[in-house]
Motif scaffolding. Sequence first.
Motif, PDB file in Angstrom:
ATOM      1  N   PHE A 271       0.844  -1.200   0.000  1.00 61.52           N
ATOM      2  CA  PHE A 271       0.000   0.000   0.000  1.00 61.52           C
ATOM      3  C   PHE A 271       0.877   1.247   0.000  1.00 61.52           C
ATOM      4  N   TYR A 272       0.360   2.296  -0.613  1.00 60.15           N
ATOM      5  CA  TYR A 272       1.082   3.555  -0.766  1.00 60.15           C
ATOM      6  C   TYR A 272       0.175   4.683  -0.329  1.00 60.15           C
ATOM      7  N   MET A 273       0.764   5.615   0.445  1.00 59.21           N
ATOM      8  CA  MET A 273      -0.019   6.676   1.052  1.00 59.21           C
ATOM      9  C   MET A 273       0.709   8.000   0.845  1.00 59.21           C
ATOM     10  N   ALA A 274       0.138   8.818  -0.039  1.00 61.29           N
ATOM     11  CA  ALA A 274       0.761  10.115  -0.317  1.00 61.29           C
ATOM     12  C   ALA A 274       0.708  10.987   0.928  1.00 61.29           C
ATOM     13  N   TYR A 275       1.730  11.786   1.088  1.00 60.71           N
ATOM     14  CA  TYR A 275       1.871  12.757   2.179  1.00 60.71           C
ATOM     15  C   TYR A 275       2.168  12.113   3.528  1.00 60.71           C
ATOM     16  N   ALA A 276       2.230  10.782   3.563  1.00 63.32           N
ATOM     17  CA  ALA A 276       2.577  10.107   4.815  1.00 63.32           C
ATOM     18  C   ALA A 276       4.083   9.867   4.852  1.00 63.32           C
ATOM     19  N   THR A 277       4.610   9.595   6.041  1.00 67.01           N
ATOM     20  CA  THR A 277       6.008   9.218   6.196  1.00 67.01           C
ATOM     21  C   THR A 277       6.072   7.786   6.722  1.00 67.01           C
ATOM     22  N   TYR A 278       7.275   7.216   6.707  1.00 66.06           N
ATOM     23  CA  TYR A 278       7.384   5.843   7.203  1.00 66.06           C
ATOM     24  C   TYR A 278       7.085   5.765   8.690  1.00 66.06           C
ATOM     25  N   GLU A 279       7.277   6.894   9.405  1.00 65.58           N
ATOM     26  CA  GLU A 279       6.868   6.907  10.816  1.00 65.58           C
ATOM     27  C   GLU A 279       5.344   6.763  10.924  1.00 65.58           C
ATOM     28  N   PRO A 461       5.283  13.542  -1.954  1.00 68.85           N
ATOM     29  CA  PRO A 461       5.967  12.783  -0.905  1.00 68.85           C
ATOM     30  C   PRO A 461       5.042  11.641  -0.470  1.00 68.85           C
ATOM     31  N   THR A 462       5.594  10.447  -0.436  1.00 65.50           N
ATOM     32  CA  THR A 462       4.756   9.260  -0.250  1.00 65.50           C
ATOM     33  C   THR A 462       5.512   8.247   0.576  1.00 65.50           C
ATOM     34  N   ALA A 463       4.802   7.493   1.397  1.00 68.56           N
ATOM     35  CA  ALA A 463       5.384   6.339   2.065  1.00 68.56           C
ATOM     36  C   ALA A 463       4.614   5.102   1.634  1.00 68.56           C
ATOM     37  N   GLY A 464       5.330   3.987   1.530  1.00 73.24           N
ATOM     38  CA  GLY A 464       4.695   2.744   1.091  1.00 73.24           C
ATOM     39  C   GLY A 464       5.205   1.577   1.895  1.00 73.24           C
ATOM     40  N   GLU A 465       4.426   0.509   1.882  1.00 71.11           N
ATOM     41  CA  GLU A 465       4.778  -0.664   2.697  1.00 71.11           C
ATOM     42  C   GLU A 465       4.300  -1.934   2.016  1.00 71.11           C
ATOM     43  N   GLY A 466       5.074  -2.994   2.220  1.00 72.78           N
ATOM     44  CA  GLY A 466       4.656  -4.318   1.771  1.00 72.78           C
ATOM     45  C   GLY A 466       4.597  -5.241   2.972  1.00 72.78           C
ATOM     46  N   ILE A 467       3.537  -6.036   3.048  1.00 78.84           N
ATOM     47  CA  ILE A 467       3.392  -6.978   4.157  1.00 78.84           C
ATOM     48  C   ILE A 467       3.166  -8.371   3.577  1.00 78.84           C
ATOM     49  N   GLY A 468       3.981  -9.314   3.999  1.00 82.18           N
ATOM     50  CA  GLY A 468       3.855 -10.692   3.524  1.00 82.18           C
ATOM     51  C   GLY A 468       2.657 -11.361   4.174  1.00 82.18           C
ATOM     52  N   ILE A 469       1.631 -11.568   3.375  1.00 81.55           N
ATOM     53  CA  ILE A 469       0.367 -12.071   3.922  1.00 81.55           C
ATOM     54  C   ILE A 469       0.507 -13.503   4.430  1.00 81.55           C
ATOM     55  N   ASP A 470       1.249 -14.330   3.699  1.00 80.38           N
ATOM     56  CA  ASP A 470       1.395 -15.723   4.126  1.00 80.38           C
ATOM     57  C   ASP A 470       2.031 -15.801   5.505  1.00 80.38           C
ATOM     58  N   ARG A 471       3.011 -14.937   5.728  1.00 75.68           N
ATOM     59  CA  ARG A 471       3.699 -14.955   7.023  1.00 75.68           C
ATOM     60  C   ARG A 471       2.795 -14.436   8.138  1.00 75.68           C
ATOM     61  N   VAL A 472       1.964 -13.457   7.810  1.00 75.70           N
ATOM     62  CA  VAL A 472       0.986 -12.994   8.809  1.00 75.70           C
ATOM     63  C   VAL A 472       0.029 -14.136   9.159  1.00 75.70           C
ATOM     64  N   VAL A 473      -0.417 -14.855   8.127  1.00 75.64           N
ATOM     65  CA  VAL A 473      -1.345 -15.966   8.367  1.00 75.64           C
ATOM     66  C   VAL A 473      -0.652 -17.061   9.188  1.00 75.64           C
ATOM     67  N   MET A 474       0.625 -17.301   8.903  1.00 76.54           N
ATOM     68  CA  MET A 474       1.378 -18.281   9.710  1.00 76.54           C
ATOM     69  C   MET A 474       1.346 -17.887  11.183  1.00 76.54           C
ATOM     70  N   LEU A 475       1.634 -16.607  11.447  1.00 77.94           N
ATOM     71  CA  LEU A 475       1.650 -16.131  12.833  1.00 77.94           C
ATOM     72  C   LEU A 475       0.289 -16.318  13.501  1.00 77.94           C
ATOM     73  N   LEU A 476      -0.746 -15.909  12.800  1.00 82.27           N
ATOM     74  CA  LEU A 476      -2.071 -15.880  13.426  1.00 82.27           C
ATOM     75  C   LEU A 476      -2.735 -17.253  13.461  1.00 82.27           C
ATOM     76  N   THR A 477      -2.181 -18.229  12.741  1.00 82.71           N
ATOM     77  CA  THR A 477      -2.737 -19.579  12.802  1.00 82.71           C
ATOM     78  C   THR A 477      -1.759 -20.545  13.456  1.00 82.71           C
ATOM     79  N   ASP A 478      -0.675 -20.014  14.011  1.00 84.11           N
ATOM     80  CA  ASP A 478       0.346 -20.823  14.684  1.00 84.11           C
ATOM     81  C   ASP A 478       0.860 -21.948  13.770  1.00 84.11           C
ATOM     82  N   SER A 479       1.085 -21.615  12.504  1.00 85.80           N
ATOM     83  CA  SER A 479       1.553 -22.609  11.531  1.00 85.80           C
ATOM     84  C   SER A 479       3.069 -22.522  11.398  1.00 85.80           C
TER      85      SER A 479
END
Length: 497
Positions: A271-279, A461-479
Amino acid sequence: MAVGKTSSIIEERQNKAEKLQAEGVNLYPAGYKIDITSSEAIDRFGEMDEDTLEQESDSYAMAGRIMARRDFGKASFIHIKDRTGRIQAYIRKDRIPPDKFSMFKLMDIGDFIGIRGRFFKTRTGELTLLAEDLSLLSKSMKSLPEKWHGLTDVETRYRQRYLDLIMNDSVKEVFVLRSRIIQEIREFFVEKDFLEVETPMMQSIPGGATARPFKTYHNTLGMDLFLRVAPELYLKRLVVGGLERVFEINRNFRNEGISIKHNPEFTMLEFYMAYATYEDLMTLTEELFNHLLNKMFGQSVIEYQGKTIDFAPPWTKISLFDALRDLGGVKDEIFQAKENAAAFASECEIAFSAKESHGQILTKLFDHLVEPLLINPTFITGYPTEVSPLSRRNEQNPDIVDRFELFIGGREIANAFNELNDPADQRERFENQVALRDAGDKEAQFMDKDYVTALEYGMPPTAGEGIGIDRVVMLLTDSPSIRDVILFPQMRAKTQM
RNA sequence: GGGCCGUUAGCUCAGUUUGGUAGAGCAGCGGACUUUUAAUCCGUUGGUCGCGAGUUCGAUUCUCGCACGGCCCA
């Protein structure tokens, strides 16, 4: 599995199928009208006592796969399984049409059955559907795995996931949860006025990540195409185009090894958010995870593989160098010269190539010495510019960038930064990547002139982020393995069974 | 790519240490049984022991190679 062998179980089922057909039974009829699912029935009637249940004069049609049968001459108990659960049915010869009992006798575990009848409670108090009529809905020609131990062979579980799903309810629960997690993420971003978009899977220049791509070919256009390693450069083009808040949840493809945490195709949220910072994105990420945990579990603490992970904000923020020094026990001299870092890496038996830069060696040291220690959510900041070709430089120190990676449970979960929107700097960074590529680094990025052109038109000026969905699912399903959260994980081709 | 471990009936597993072509439970089949819950009881079918080669009178077992899978490392 032996080829050309005739299994007696298959022969038996073929015999039964022929007998059923001789009796005029359609083995594969179209559709069946269902009145109630197993969980609806249990919700509605499960708590009723027998007398109250007897007042219920309606009959209901249910359907599902026969998972167990216990025969008694002229009667039988079966368990049928539908998408919501399982329920018992009781079939008595004297309660169903005359021809139906012989048909039922020819049915097997694994067959789909439709049953119409009334609910009652057995002596042991189990809600049970007493059949008044029944239909074969689909004949199964293969015997299911054993009822008690189920299916445990991991290879079969991955190759024939349908069997895994039939036999192991916990597997189904993981994928139901996966679907809910993705749904909640979507709602979270839509709620914040982000626009969900889809960008190309097939790219003529694979960009946005340091990774080897899969290559394919378009016949009519006569051109090479690459499966994307990331959607990043396209999503930022959309920000240039005025779509100030965009997100995409989709597959990325990386032509790399397979492991407990890597599958060649995996699902990424960017996701990308204009005018935001990484903070700002740190706060947003804390909010996202707490939203998810609250929706899923109603609390901010989870257990993952025996480790307790506390998601309550604020999360720890520490720079890469500080983490290496304070958590990894690395001495200051390591940061001063590549030679020192290289010597230390050798000492720690961490493999690296002579071509690798100082920054690359430092991140490798971090991967081995620090990453496994980061159990609670931790933002690592201050990444070297040379390993971050798409990130904006830090204003105080141009050798590092305004970037964080998020680690949870000893694994990298997310990567975010202030986007580099200076076209001249971006061109230069691409040129450095091309030089690395020419020097043999197969993961280095390509020059994308059109992307630079887009930046020349101006990106806010834009901040963006990538989140690995499979790894999130691993965490939340204790896999423990990524294969446990991907329905059809990549496997080597095997000869036809 | 390297190391370790695994592959025996449809499924879950024994057995092979000391070589003489295999057992159980469930499923299946036949029989009894109209309130069972891994139903029970009686009887019973089913295996080129992952694939190939070597050693041997003889290999599922020993040796080598290969395939597939798991874990660890790269």
